[in-house]
Design a protein around this motif. Structure first.
Motif, short mmCIF file in Angstrom:
data_model
loop_
_atom_site.label_atom_id
_atom_site.label_comp_id
_atom_site.label_asym_id
_atom_site.label_seq_id
_atom_site.Cartn_x
_atom_site.Cartn_y
_atom_site.Cartn_z
N ARG A 129 0.71 -1.03 -0.01
CA ARG A 129 0.07 0.01 0.19
C ARG A 129 0.87 1.38 0.08
NH1 ARG A 129 -5.49 -0.73 1.79
NH2 ARG A 129 -5.35 1.35 2.73
N VAL A 130 1.82 1.33 0.78
CA VAL A 130 2.77 2.51 1.01
C VAL A 130 3.39 2.66 -0.63
CG1 VAL A 130 4.96 3.27 2.00
CG2 VAL A 130 3.14 2.26 3.24
N ASP A 131 4.16 1.47 -0.91
CA ASP A 131 4.64 1.73 -2.21
C ASP A 131 3.86 2.14 -3.32
OD1 ASP A 131 7.24 1.09 -1.10
OD2 ASP A 131 7.05 -1.15 -1.62
N THR A 132 2.60 1.47 -3.42
CA THR A 132 1.72 1.93 -4.42
C THR A 132 1.17 3.34 -4.27
OG1 THR A 132 0.69 -0.28 -4.58
CG2 THR A 132 -0.88 1.46 -5.16
N PHE A 133 1.19 3.80 -3.12
CA PHE A 133 0.56 5.46 -2.96
C PHE A 133 1.57 6.31 -3.56
CE2 PHE A 133 0.13 9.27 -0.37
CZ PHE A 133 -1.21 9.54 -0.67
N TYR A 134 2.90 6.09 -2.82
CA TYR A 134 3.98 6.98 -3.50
C TYR A 134 4.54 6.86 -4.94
CZ TYR A 134 3.89 9.03 1.23
OH TYR A 134 3.44 9.51 2.41
N ALA A 135 4.26 5.74 -5.32
CA ALA A 135 4.48 5.27 -6.76
C ALA A 135 3.30 6.34 -7.64
CB ALA A 135 4.39 3.86 -7.30
N GLY A 136 2.22 6.16 -7.11
CA GLY A 136 1.27 7.11 -7.81
C GLY A 136 1.50 8.59 -7.80
#
Length: 645
Positions: A520-527
């Motif tokens: 979730r963290v990686d997805t959010f900041y990749a976005g």
């Protein structure tokens, strides 16, 4: 009318789920149907009494109204009077004004109309309204005033025809309720025309039982009980209500009244000492539970199941005391005669209404408190003269909740969620060399390439696509500021508002479109990084604001002196450690972006406060007040100039 112990047991079956529902026990998600059970019981009992009195030529309209007043007013007025000192101690001016209005509306049995005009029943803010539950008393009293007159005027047509007239009116009310559940759900929930069919269901049941007697039929009685129980455990706030769905608890209650005679399993269960005892005090329990729960929620953010169980026990104890020492004496004409009854209730009503009038006229006695601080808690951007966005942004589906600006030809955008909305006023005012526009939606952070559905159910993906498409088509935009909450990819919320509403970040859907296996963290900041690359490609200057500190308390609690207005900087930095670390990595990889850190606005020498110069910087636990926004904007503009932008 012959006493039926199972009816008192049925009252217990009605009141306990209501209390547990209002206490937040999710297993009783349909506990609100307890009110509908009460409506059927009331319709049944009142109609039975009226038929017997009219047939025996002993009916007196004045005596009927006096009996209703003796049944309802003493305990109700006691609870209202007891609420006043707690409201004085704990409610801020706006909430005190709302409470004062509810005192007046409850005294005139029109609180259902007041709460209809104010909000929806399932709104989280309603958990804080001490007299919200009196809407159902208003519906019943409005029925009590009119139904005897209706019955008397049509009695000459005979009981059989009268039965079918009531049945026809019940069907019309049910159809109106079904329509209202789709087109006007709040009015449908609160107002008598869409509720009266439930009371009519009880009246029709009374005609049936009065003509044929109650029956013993285990199968039908058990079916009725099953319909009620299933409703309590399967309905929830998303169930259109009242509507055809309400037929389950209504018809279930009617079946119990008709077929659960003393020889049936259902009657034996409902006639046990526990059920009957709770049923006897059910009216007082209903009156006490909402104020106790509401004032507890005003008093503290930290809530737990054990405390709620204790509060329910306190409710039952107070219910017994008010039943024994208030309800019972006042219902007896030998213990309290008519003149004494009307004198005592008149004094109580005048006292309650006087306080209500004064509280409403004085805006919740605002002058007796720190009016400036309480005024800061109000937030209304509609009066700031902003220019609305073009219809392509604000009207076409999906609509954006945030879309306004200082000019219809903007060259700077503030993009984000409600943490952008609360800063727009200050930034646009302080950095007025730009023509600003706010664009975004609550609970929708500005991240690209992510399937995102917020914890409160808002579908953000399409809204975000609309925002980025708009950005791509604009040639005049020179500057974009991204402002948003940092809590989306975390395991839990800490802001008091979110804790109280029981929302969790884990309820949100955060999935990377390209790589669904990302955390979730990686997805959010990749976005977020995709958004930065997108803006870089458009050659737009970009600023990211580090999120403002979230509060583990409500500003109103520190204003009223219940808790400290101060908190530790280290606690803020600990909660934001992932957010700050990820933004630092992005700043390293994208040297053309700037990151604004507002921590020094709130914290000095490791100590933080929400108060500045006689004002509060916050309006709730994670959004700035208008004063706080202006304070924020001044510092942001100073920092912006220092960056040489």
């Amino acid at each position: 009318m012959k006493y039926r112990a199972e009816i008192d047991g049925l009252r217990a079956l009605a009141v306990i789920p209501v209390i547990l529902f209002h206490a937040g026990f999710e297993q009783f998600s349909g506990g609100f149907v307890g009110v509908d059970i009460f409506f059927v019981i009331s319709g049944y009992l009142i109609t039975t009494l009226l038929i017997e009195d009219i047939e025996n030529q002993r009916f007196s309209l004045f005596d009927f109204y006096e009996r209703r007043a003796r049944r309802i007013l003493p305990a109700l007025l006691l609870v209202m009077l007891c609420c006043i000192p707690f409201a004085w101690a704990w409610l801020p001016p706006q909430a005190m004004k709302d409470f004062s209005q509810s005192l007046l509306a409850t005294s005139s049995f029109s609180s259902n109309i007041l709460f209809w005009l104010k909000s929806g029943y399932f709104d989280s803010a309603n958990e804080l309204k001490p007299l919200l539950h009196t809407w159902s008393l208003a519906v019943e009293e409005q029925y009590y005033v009119l139904f005897p007159l209706f019955l008397l005027s049509l009695w000459r047509f005979g009981k059989a025809r009268l039965f079918w007239i009531i049945a026809a009116l019940a069907v019309l009310s049910l159809l109106l309720s079904e329509w209202g559940s789709r087109h006007s759900p709040t009015a449908n929930f609160y107002l008598t025309p869409t509720r009266v069919w439930e009371l009519f269901a009880g009246a029709l049941t009374a005609f049936i039982v009065q003509g044929n007697g109650s029956k013993s039929n285990n199968a039908l009685a058990l079916s009725g009980l099953a319909a009620v129980v299933v409703s309590i455990f399967t309905f929830d706030e998303n169930t259109p209500f009242p509507s055809l769905y309400a037929l389950a608890p209504i018809l279930g209650t009617a079946l119990i009244l008709i077929y659960a005679n003393k020889d049936t399993y259902v009657a034996k269960l409902l006639s046990t000492r526990v059920f009957v005892g709770l049923g006897l005090v059910s009216y007082s329990a209903y009156l006490w539970h909402q104020p106790i729960l509401a004032f507890y929620r005003h008093a503290t953010v930290e809530q737990n199941t054990v405390t709620y169980i204790v509060l329910i026990c306190v409710t039952i104890i107070l219910a017994y005391l008010s039943w024994r020492y208030v309800e019972q004496p006042f219902r007896s004409r030998t213990r309290i005669n008519r003149s004494r009854f009307f004198w005592l209730t008149s004094v109580a009503i005048i006292s309650v209404c006087t306080f209500g009038i004064m509280g409403n006229a004085s805006d919740g006695f605002a002058k007796k408190r720190n009016k400036t601080l309480f005024k800061d808690l109000a937030y209304n951007s509609s009066r700031l003269g902003y220019i609305k966005c073009p219809e392509a942004l604000s009207k076409t589906t999906p609509t954006l909740d945030y879309c306004h600006g200082t000019s219809d030809k903007p060259n700077a955008l503030l993009v984000g969620d409600s943490h952008a909305d609360d800063k727009f006023y200050g930034i646009a005012k302080a950095l007025n060399q730009y023509q600003w526009r706010l664009i975004g939606n609550p609970a929708c952070p500005p991240i690209m390439g992510v399937n995102f559905e917020a914890a409160n159910g808002i579908a953000c993906t399409a809204r975000l696509k609309k925002i980025f498409t708009f950005l791509e088509n604009q040639k005049s935009i020179e500057l974009v500021v991204l402002s948003f909450s940092h809590a989306y990819p975390l395991d839990s919320f800490v802001a008091a508002d979110h804790v109280q509403s029981k929302h969790s970040p884990l309820d949100a859907v955060i999935e990377d479109i390209d790589d669904p296996l990302l955390s979730r963290v990686d997805t959010f900041y990749a976005g977020l990084e995709r958004t930065l690359k997108f803006l870089q490609k458009l050659n737009i200057k970009t600023i990211i604001t580090i999120d403002t500190p979230e509060l583990t308390f409500f500003p109103v609690d520190c204003i009223t002196g219940r808790i400290s207005c101060h908190f530790l900087e280290n606690d803020v930095l600990t909660r934001q450690i992932i957010h700050r670390g990820q933004l630092e990595k992005l700043a390293t990889r994208h040297t053309n972006i700037r990151i604004y850190d507002p921590i020094d606005l709130f914290c000095k020498n490791k100590q933080c406060s929400i108060l500045r110069d006689g004002h509060t910087l916050y309006r709730d636990s994670d959004h700035l007040s208008l004063y706080g926004s202006e304070y924020y904007g001044i510092d942001f503009a100073f920092w912006f100039d220092q960056q040489g932008q």
